[in-house]
Design a protein around this motif. Structure first.
Motif, PDB file in Angstrom:
ATOM      1  N   SER A 266     -34.467 -36.248  35.337  1.00  0.00           N
ATOM      2  CA  SER A 266     -34.386 -36.196  33.879  1.00  0.00           C
ATOM      3  C   SER A 266     -32.935 -36.280  33.424  1.00  0.00           C
ATOM      4  CB  SER A 266     -35.057 -34.928  33.352  1.00  0.00           C
ATOM      5  OG  SER A 266     -34.319 -33.802  33.733  1.00  0.00           O
ATOM      6  N   LEU A 267     -32.005 -35.701  34.203  1.00  0.00           N
ATOM      7  CA  LEU A 267     -30.595 -35.761  33.833  1.00  0.00           C
ATOM      8  C   LEU A 267     -30.056 -37.186  33.932  1.00  0.00           C
ATOM      9  CD1 LEU A 267     -29.227 -32.534  35.546  1.00  0.00           C
ATOM     10  CD2 LEU A 267     -29.421 -32.954  33.121  1.00  0.00           C
TER      11      LEU A 267
ATOM     12  N   HIS B  41     -42.463 -40.662  40.962  1.00  0.00           N
ATOM     13  CA  HIS B  41     -41.693 -40.151  39.819  1.00  0.00           C
ATOM     14  C   HIS B  41     -40.385 -40.911  39.662  1.00  0.00           C
ATOM     15  CE1 HIS B  41     -44.518 -36.872  39.395  1.00  0.00           C
ATOM     16  NE2 HIS B  41     -44.488 -36.764  40.721  1.00  0.00           N
TER      17      HIS B  41
ATOM     18  N   LEU C  81     -32.326 -22.452  37.988  1.00  0.00           N
ATOM     19  CA  LEU C  81     -33.757 -22.248  37.759  1.00  0.00           C
ATOM     20  C   LEU C  81     -34.593 -23.317  38.447  1.00  0.00           C
ATOM     21  CD1 LEU C  81     -33.841 -21.108  34.059  1.00  0.00           C
ATOM     22  CD2 LEU C  81     -34.091 -19.736  36.116  1.00  0.00           C
TER      23      LEU C  81
ATOM     24  N   MET D 154     -42.785 -37.655  48.417  1.00  0.00           N
ATOM     25  CA  MET D 154     -43.347 -36.867  47.318  1.00  0.00           C
ATOM     26  C   MET D 154     -42.793 -37.336  45.971  1.00  0.00           C
ATOM     27  SD  MET D 154     -43.477 -32.738  47.047  1.00  0.00           S
ATOM     28  CE  MET D 154     -41.720 -32.531  47.235  1.00  0.00           C
TER      29      MET D 154
ATOM     30  N   THR E 197     -33.980 -24.263  41.403  1.00  0.00           N
ATOM     31  CA  THR E 197     -33.740 -23.973  42.832  1.00  0.00           C
ATOM     32  C   THR E 197     -32.818 -24.986  43.506  1.00  0.00           C
ATOM     33  OG1 THR E 197     -35.654 -25.161  43.673  1.00  0.00           O
ATOM     34  CG2 THR E 197     -36.003 -22.889  43.042  1.00  0.00           C
TER      35      THR E 197
ATOM     36  N   GLU F  75     -31.782 -39.917  33.836  1.00  0.00           N
ATOM     37  CA  GLU F  75     -32.446 -40.737  32.820  1.00  0.00           C
ATOM     38  C   GLU F  75     -31.745 -40.565  31.472  1.00  0.00           C
ATOM     39  OE1 GLU F  75     -36.586 -39.908  32.340  1.00  0.00           O
ATOM     40  OE2 GLU F  75     -36.793 -41.398  30.745  1.00  0.00           O
TER      41      GLU F  75
ATOM     42  N   ASN G 132     -29.795 -29.047  46.413  1.00  0.00           N
ATOM     43  CA  ASN G 132     -31.070 -29.093  47.129  1.00  0.00           C
ATOM     44  C   ASN G 132     -31.757 -30.434  46.847  1.00  0.00           C
ATOM     45  OD1 ASN G 132     -33.660 -28.680  48.015  1.00  0.00           O
ATOM     46  ND2 ASN G 132     -34.076 -26.944  46.692  1.00  0.00           N
ATOM     47  N   ASP G 133     -32.057 -31.188  47.891  1.00  0.00           N
ATOM     48  CA  ASP G 133     -32.701 -32.487  47.653  1.00  0.00           C
ATOM     49  C   ASP G 133     -34.156 -32.505  48.107  1.00  0.00           C
ATOM     50  OD1 ASP G 133     -32.473 -32.547  50.359  1.00  0.00           O
ATOM     51  OD2 ASP G 133     -31.434 -34.446  50.501  1.00  0.00           O
ATOM     52  N   ASP G 134     -34.723 -31.352  48.416  1.00  0.00           N
ATOM     53  CA  ASP G 134     -36.087 -31.325  48.951  1.00  0.00           C
ATOM     54  C   ASP G 134     -37.129 -30.842  47.955  1.00  0.00           C
ATOM     55  OD1 ASP G 134     -35.731 -32.004  51.878  1.00  0.00           O
ATOM     56  OD2 ASP G 134     -34.257 -30.430  51.629  1.00  0.00           O
ATOM     57  N   SER G 135     -36.739 -29.937  47.070  1.00  0.00           N
ATOM     58  CA  SER G 135     -37.747 -29.341  46.189  1.00  0.00           C
ATOM     59  C   SER G 135     -38.162 -30.307  45.098  1.00  0.00           C
ATOM     60  CB  SER G 135     -37.197 -28.074  45.540  1.00  0.00           C
ATOM     61  OG  SER G 135     -36.919 -27.135  46.520  1.00  0.00           O
ATOM     62  N   PHE G 136     -39.415 -30.247  44.788  1.00  0.00           N
ATOM     63  CA  PHE G 136     -39.974 -31.079  43.722  1.00  0.00           C
ATOM     64  C   PHE G 136     -39.320 -30.741  42.394  1.00  0.00           C
ATOM     65  CE2 PHE G 136     -43.161 -31.804  40.421  1.00  0.00           C
ATOM     66  CZ  PHE G 136     -43.494 -33.116  40.680  1.00  0.00           C
ATOM     67  N   ARG G 137     -39.204 -29.442  42.149  1.00  0.00           N
ATOM     68  CA  ARG G 137     -38.700 -28.973  40.861  1.00  0.00           C
ATOM     69  C   ARG G 137     -37.267 -29.447  40.617  1.00  0.00           C
ATOM     70  NH1 ARG G 137     -39.179 -23.578  41.722  1.00  0.00           N
ATOM     71  NH2 ARG G 137     -41.380 -23.529  41.270  1.00  0.00           N
TER      72      ARG G 137
ATOM     73  N   MET H 184     -37.058 -33.208  39.980  1.00  0.00           N
ATOM     74  CA  MET H 184     -37.468 -33.592  38.627  1.00  0.00           C
ATOM     75  C   MET H 184     -36.330 -33.369  37.646  1.00  0.00           C
ATOM     76  SD  MET H 184     -40.366 -34.902  38.870  1.00  0.00           S
ATOM     77  CE  MET H 184     -41.024 -35.095  37.232  1.00  0.00           C
ATOM     78  N   LEU H 185     -35.564 -32.300  37.853  1.00  0.00           N
ATOM     79  CA  LEU H 185     -34.416 -32.034  36.975  1.00  0.00           C
ATOM     80  C   LEU H 185     -33.369 -33.139  37.118  1.00  0.00           C
ATOM     81  CD1 LEU H 185     -32.833 -30.061  35.084  1.00  0.00           C
ATOM     82  CD2 LEU H 185     -31.789 -29.181  37.146  1.00  0.00           C
TER      83      LEU H 185
END
Lengths: 261, 226
Positions: free
Chosen positions: A242-243, A145, A77, A141, A79, A245, A230-235, A238-239
């Motif tokens: 969080s993992l 974060h 989910l 980008m 991506t 962390e 995938n190391d380019d998408s923002f989404r 962020m996942l």
């Protein structure tokens, strides 16, 4: 005296920081410490809260209960399965691919999950042993974060230009010897001009273990724990943040818990 | 090199789109994709984003007792595969960021696509607005003489067609969103609620819209029709 010694030894048994182990190893019969030589990721699955309080964390398959946090579905989910176009592919990434769809490489998330779980387990173990963890990336980008995440879990981040010799020539760079990180997490193993990040090479030179999110255009060979994703998408980034962390926080919480026991 | 490549791509996309933009309405009439949004069909208009939000919403809601699906199943049923050939496909995206006059639009792919803000109703193109796009390339990359690998711009190539939600009251949406954020923060559990935490971070950065919002849109369309 033996009692005190045993107590000290048990401290090392649980939290043995990497330097202490080497000193102890000369004094203790190798039989009792032999399990520290290797980090067995696929050891027998035991219950963490069993009556045996002196269970060796390294012998446990999932000591921090971290493996369930990463699933195919949440990776999908976010991506994480999109690779680059086939023309960008690094041949060493081919084993991690699921296939090609309209010219775009698709990463096999079933493999990614296994790699990710091992990497998270390793991260938690390093945090458990009070290791220093460094987040590295050159993705502009994601920079704020990543720095925020590193701060939130009490660790460090390096998202700026990587000047040569920051690890290897520390005395002339920083004026004195500084403790190096015990683990470097690369959320992007490319630098901004599509070459391998210089930090990957420096970490390999200094024997610092690395975790790296490798996309289909990256070279996974110098990374200790490559995670094909995938190391380019923002989404997706962020996942991953969080993992990682959660893994670091769990490792630290477990350390505090075991110290009180 | 990147600058020249970008020029090349933009020129190419302009040239390519003159015929398709002229004949666009004949190929897919405006009403057709409204119906598809209502019926939750994602065949003609690729709304990767809607799919993602729905799924994420399911996750945070009821505990899912189903067998975890394999990657092959998830992938086969994804919008990315169901769309078929991606080239020249009409899709829905969301404006994630605005830098000067450039809109960074997320359509659920690997990269954002960058389109310049159109002069017509320019004030409507704000962060979080959904827009229609024609997708030309999933990733802008090309082979150059002397290099074994492609050089990539880390961008998708799309043409902006216009707004997707035409009559949406912006102020209400913002209000709804802030309320949702608060409730999410209250519900957040430190260790178990990883997905809800992810949702929070996503909300903070307004990456994924709340699916209530899209439901509201569908209802709105319903209301308009009746």
């Amino acid at each position: 005296m033996p009692k005190l010694f045993r107590q000290v030894f048990n401290e090392f048994r649980r939290f043995g920081d990497t330097k202490g182990i080497h000193i102890i190893r000369q004094k203790i019969p190798s039989r009792s410490i032999s399990t520290y030589g290797t980090l067995n990721q696929h050891a027998e699955n035991k219950d963490v809260n069993s009556e045996n309080s002196l269970i060796d964390p390294l012998e446990h398959h999932d000591y921090f209960d971290i493996r369930k946090t990463v699933t195919v579905k949440n990776l999908f989910l976010s991506t994480a399965h999109y690779g680059h176009v086939t023309g960008c592919r690094n041949p060493y990434m081919t084993p991690y691919l699921f296939g090609v769809r309209s010219g775009i490489d698709i990463i096999d998330l079933e493999q990614t999950v296994r790699h990710f779980q091992d990497a998270l387990n390793f991260t938690a173990h390093i945090a458990y042993r009070n290791g220093i963890i460094l987040f590295v990336s050159r993705n502009k980008m994601m920079m704020p974060h990543i720095e925020k995440t590193a701060k939130a879990c009490g660790e460090y981040a390096h998202c700026r230009y990587w000047s040569n010799g920051i690890f290897t020539d520390m005395v002339s760079r920083l004026g004195q010897n500084v403790r190096l990180p015990d683990l470097a997490i690369f959320l992007n193993t490319q630098n901004s001009v599509f070459q391998t990040h210089k930090g990957v090479l420096d970490c390999a030179k200094m024997l610092i273990p690395t975790i790296g999110v490798v996309d289909t255009n990256c070279d996974p060979r110098l990374i200790s724990y490559p995670i094909p994703a995938n190391d380019d998408s923002f989404r997706s980034n962020m996942l991953y943040l969080s993992l990682f962390e959660a893994a670091i926080k769990k490792g630290k919480a477990k350390r505090a818990e075991d110290a009180n026991m | 090199m990147a600058a020249s490549m970008r020029k090349m791509f933009s020129l190419r996309s302009i040239l390519r789109n003159i015929p398709s933009r002229c004949g666009c309405k004949q190929i897919t009439p405006r009403s057709s994709y409204c119906i598809e949004v209502e019926n939750k069909k994602k065949i003609e208009v690729g709304s990767f984003l809607d799919e993602l939000t729905e799924e994420l919403d399911d996750d945070t809601g009821v505990e899912n007792t189903e067998e975890p699906k394999s990657f092959a199943t998830l992938f086969r049923n994804s919008a990315f595969v169901q769309l078929g050939e991606l080239k020249d496909r009409k899709i829905v995206g969301r404006i994630m960021n605005i830098v000067g006059e450039d809109l960074y639009i997320d359509f659920g792919g690997k990269f954002y696509c960058v389109c310049s803000r159109p002069s017509f109703r320019a004030e409507r193109y704000v962060q979080g607005q959904r827009v229609e796009l024609v997708l030309h390339q999933f990733e802008m990359s090309s082979k150059f003489l002397g290099s074994p690998q492609h050089v990539t711009l880390l961008e998708a190539d799309c043409t902006l067609l216009g707004l997707f939600d035409h009559e949406e009251p912006r102020a209400n949406r913002l209000k709804e969103k802030s309320v949702d954020d608060e409730t999410d923060l209250n519900e957040q559990v430190d260790t178990v609620g990883l997905s809800s935490k992810l949702m929070d971070t996503l909300h903070d950065n307004s990456v994924i819209d709340i699916s209530k919002e899209s439901v509201a849109n569908v209802e709105k369309i319903d209301g308009d029709k009746s």
